[in-house]
Design a protein around this motif. Structure first.
Motif, PDB file in Angstrom:
ATOM      1  N   GLY A 104      -3.307   5.207  -1.374  1.00 47.29           N
ATOM      2  CA  GLY A 104      -2.228   4.952  -0.098  1.00 47.29           C
ATOM      3  C   GLY A 104      -2.402   6.365   0.554  1.00 47.29           C
ATOM      4  O   GLY A 104      -1.408   6.295   1.588  1.00 47.29           O
TER       5      GLY A 104
ATOM      6  N   SER B 143      -3.111   5.193   4.311  1.00 44.49           N
ATOM      7  CA  SER B 143      -1.963   4.434   4.931  1.00 44.49           C
ATOM      8  C   SER B 143      -0.648   5.265   5.177  1.00 44.49           C
ATOM      9  O   SER B 143      -0.180   4.970   6.227  1.00 44.49           O
ATOM     10  CB  SER B 143      -1.408   3.339   3.835  1.00 44.49           C
TER      11      SER B 143
ATOM     12  N   VAL C 290       0.891  -1.292  -0.129  1.00 44.57           N
ATOM     13  CA  VAL C 290       0.130  -0.069   0.061  1.00 44.57           C
ATOM     14  C   VAL C 290       0.902   1.266  -0.013  1.00 44.57           C
ATOM     15  O   VAL C 290       0.403   2.317  -0.292  1.00 44.57           O
ATOM     16  CB  VAL C 290      -0.966   0.083   1.172  1.00 44.57           C
TER      17      VAL C 290
ATOM     18  N   MET D  69       0.398   2.033  11.579  1.00 45.91           N
ATOM     19  CA  MET D  69       0.600   1.044  10.488  1.00 45.91           C
ATOM     20  C   MET D  69       2.196   0.886  10.530  1.00 45.91           C
ATOM     21  O   MET D  69       2.949   1.522  10.245  1.00 45.91           O
ATOM     22  CB  MET D  69       0.070   1.519   8.952  1.00 45.91           C
TER      23      MET D  69
END
Length: 254
Positions: free
Chosen positions: A42, A45, A19, A54
């Protein structure tokens, strides 16, 4: 002066999907940066990786020049406020108590005072005693923005904060984020509305398929070539009194 936020060659995966694929970006004090890109590019993310929410499989994420993984939760909270996409609040707390959650290390009275000022700032002072479950989505969005402002961290990250809001609420949210940057803070905000991104941001970063494909002033980053390759739009920018407007049409898919 070091950046308030840095991603340096960040790589992240969700299952078998990559990602983030070598993403590098930064946000400095006094700067409002818009993170743009199509769905699945993305953006969320990148925001979560910058906050240490993350895990990275490569590269680094830094807040205030220090690796985010080496910071305690309290240190992260002191350096960055986070306004996520999700607006669900589990308990029907009064708005002022929800906003005060942005200052968990202050005394109750000080946190409530800061919360009341933040609610006033976002035009939600009249909602202070109302339960958030009894509010519209737009009203709840203002309360959650107030909670992020209450943190008073040098950096604020907002993930699609205007999604689903009416035009007035959209402009109010972006005005408050712009004001935070003008006061010396750093702001990273993910946006789908390219016209609004061009109007409010000092810099636009475009992600596509987990990679940075443009990083520069809004009109440079959202050039006709980038509009075509990343967004599949045939577009031009038109000057208007309140800022540039995007005139665009979808590219026909063959």
């Amino acid at each position: 002066m070091s950046a308030l936020l840095e991603l340096d060659g960040a790589v992240a995966r969700m299952g078998a999907a990559t990602v983030l694929d070598g993403v590098s970006l930064s946000v400095r004090a006094g700067e409002m940066v818009a993170l743009c890109g199509p769905n699945g590019a993305g953006k969320s993310s990148a925001v979560r990786a910058a906050l240490g929410l993350m895990p990275l499989h490569g590269g680094a994420a830094k807040l205030g020049g220090e690796d985010v993984d080496r910071l305690s939760e309290r240190e992260r909270g002191a350096r960055a406020a986070y306004l996520p996409q999700e607006r669900h609040i589990a308990w029907n707390l009064p708005a002022i108590e929800v906003a005060a959650l942005g200052a968990p290390f202050l005394s109750g009275a000080d946190a409530l005072d800061r919360a009341r000022k933040a609610l006033d700032e976002v035009g939600a002072g009249h909602l202070a005693e109302r339960g958030v479950a009894e509010m519209s989505g737009g009203e709840r969005a203002r309360v959650l923005l107030a909670r992020a402002l209450v943190v008073q961290a040098p950096l604020l990250l907002a993930d699609e904060p205007i999604a689903g809001l009416d035009p007035d609420a959209q402009l109010l949210v972006l005005e408050r984020l712009r004001a935070r940057a003008d006061a010396g803070g750093g702001v990273l905000v993910s946006l789908h509305d390219l016209t609004l991104a061009a109007r409010v941001a000092d810099r636009v970063i475009v992600l596509n398929a987990g990679r940075v494909v443009a990083d520069g002033s809004p009109i440079e980053a959202l050039s006709p070539a980038v509009l075509r390759s990343a967004f599949h739009l045939d577009g031009i920018w038109v000057e208007a009194p309140d800022g540039p407007l995007l005139a665009a049409r979808r590219l026909l898919q063959v």
